[in-house]
Design an enzyme around this catalytic site. Structure first.
Site, PDB file in Angstrom:
ATOM      1  CB  SER A 156      -0.836  -0.029   1.279  1.00 52.74           C
ATOM      2  OG  SER A 156      -1.391   1.227   1.543  1.00 52.74           O
ATOM      3  CE1 TYR A 169      -3.333  -2.314   5.313  1.00 56.25           C
ATOM      4  CE2 TYR A 169      -2.776  -0.051   4.752  1.00 56.25           C
ATOM      5  CZ  TYR A 169      -3.252  -1.300   4.372  1.00 56.25           C
ATOM      6  OH  TYR A 169      -3.643  -1.511   3.074  1.00 56.25           O
TER       7      TYR A 169
END
Ligand SMILES: NC(=O)c1ccc[n+]([C@@H]2O[C@H](COP(=O)([O-])OP(=O)(O)OC[C@H]3O[C@@H](n4cnc5c(N)ncnc54)[C@H](O)[C@@H]3O)[C@@H](O)[C@H]2O)c1
Length: 279
Positions: A156, A169
Site C-alpha cells: 500500500s 498497517y
C-alpha cells in the site's frame, strides 16, 4: 487471431482474501487467463461466489476457507494446494483489513493483529511454499524445462509513505516490501519471481470513506475499516488520473507480475495509484 499474451493455462494460483474487492477481481482475472485458482477467504459465502463465477465461465477454481492469521494456516493452505492442484505456480498475498488508531491509542493487540494479517501470514505461507518451489524447480530441471513461478505481495501507499493513524498497517505493509526483496534473492535459484504491488486508493470498502457500510465482521467482532473523510478527499484530489482506481485496474497490476511476459522482473514494488507518488 488469438493472443498468447498472459496465457496462464495449466498454472495453479493461490490467492488469500479472494472473496471480495481486489482479491476477487484478481481471482477472476487469473481464472479467465486459464489458471486453476484456489480462493481463500475467512468468509465462506463470498469465496464460494468467486469460485462459482470462475466455474460458470468455464474455468477451474476451488475454495479454501480460513483466517490467514491462524498459526498453522500457511502450512495447511500449501498442503491443501499440493494435494488438490497440479502444482503451486502463483501465490498472491492479498487478504487484509485495517484497525486504525493514533499510536498513543493503539493497543498491543491491535498492533499484533494487523502485523499478523499483513506480514506474518504472508511470511508463513511463503515459508511453507519454499520446499514446494524447490522440488518443482528440481523436477523442471530434470525434465529439461524452465518454468518461472510467481509470488505477488499486496502492499500500500501506506507502507511506502506512511498514513497517520496506521502505524500498525504502515509498518506491516512496509515489512512486506522487505520480505519481497529478500525472497526475490533467496528464490531466484528456484525460478520464482517475487514482486509487490502497492495500491493507492482503490474503490473497495477499505479504500473508501469510513461509514456504517465500511464496518466488517472479523472473528465475530465489528471492525470499522475505510478512511478518514478529509484524508480520502485530500488523496483523491492529488491523484493525477483524477479518480479512485477500480478493482479491475488493481487486479491488472497484479496480473502483470503473473504473466510469462514479466518472467525477468523480480524484487520490484510497483505503485498502482493513478499516478499518486507521495502522501
Ligand atoms: N482498497 C484500497 O484502497 C487498498 C489500498 C492499498 C492496499 N490495499 C490492500 O489490498 C488488499 C485487499 O483489500 P480490499 O481493498 O480488496 O479489501 P476488501 O475488504 O474489499 O477485501 C478483503 C478480503 O479479504 C478477506 N480477509 C480479510 N482478512 C482476512 C483474513 N485474516 N483471512 C482471510 N481472509 C481475510 C475479507 O473477508 C475480504 O473478502 C489488502 O491487503 C489491503 O490492505 C487496499
Amino acid at each position: 487471431m488469438t493472443s498468447e499474451f498472459g496465457n496462464l493455462a495449466g498454472r495453479t494460483a493461490l490467492i488469500t482474501g479472494g472473496g471480495r474487492g481486489i482479491g476477487e477481481a484478481i481471482a477472476l482475472k487469473l481464472g479467465r487467463a486459464g489458471a486453476k485458482v484456489l480462493v481463500n477467504d475467512f468468509d465462506a459465502e463470498p469465496a464460494k461466489a468467486t469460485v462459482e463465477i470462475i466455474r460458470e465461465s468455464g474455468g477451474e477454481a476451488d475454495v479454501f476457507i480460513g483466517d490467514v492469521r491462524e498459526d498453522n494456516f500457511g502450512d495447511r493452505f500449501i498442503q491443501h494446494a499440493v494435494a488438490t492442484c497440479r502444482s503451486v505456480d502463483i501465490i498472491i498475498n492479498n487478504a487484509g483489513y485495517t484497525r486504525d488508531a493514533v499510536i498513543q491509542k493503539m493497543s498491543d493487540a491491535e498492533w499484533r493483529e494487523i502485523l499478523d494479517v499483513h506480514l506474518t501470514a504472508p511470511f508463513r505461507i511463503l515459508r511453507a511454499a519454499q520446499p514446494v518451489f524447490k522440488q518443482q524447480a528440481a523436477a523442471d530441471a530434470g525434465a529439461g524445462r524452465r518454468l518461472v513461478r510467481k509470488v505477488v505481495n499486496v502492499s500500500s501507499i501506506s507502507g511506502l509513505f506512511g498514513i497517520a493513524g496506521q502505524s500498525n498497517y504502515s509498518s506491516a505493509k512496509a515489512g512486506l516490501i522487505g520480505l519481497t526483496q529478500v525472497l526475490a534473492k533467496e528464490w531466484g535459484r528456484y525460478g520464482v519471481t517475487v514482486n509487490c504491488v502497492a495500491f493507492g486508493l482503490i474503490g473497495t470498502r477499505l479504500g473508501t470513506i469510513k461509514s456504517s457500510t465500511t464496518r466488517v465482521r472479523i472473528g465475530g467482532e465489528d471492525v470499522s475499516v475505510g478512511m478518514n473523510s478529509d484524508l480520502h478527499k485530500d488523496l483523491q484530489s492529488r491523484i493525477p488520473l483524477g479518480r479512485v482506481g477500480t478493482v479491475e485496474e488493481a487486479a491488472g497490476a497484479v496480473y502483470l507480475f503473473c504473466t510469462p511476459e514479466s518472467d525477468y522482473i523480480s524484487g520490484q514494488t510497483v505503485l498502482c495509484s493513478g499516478g499518486l507518488t507521495s502522501i
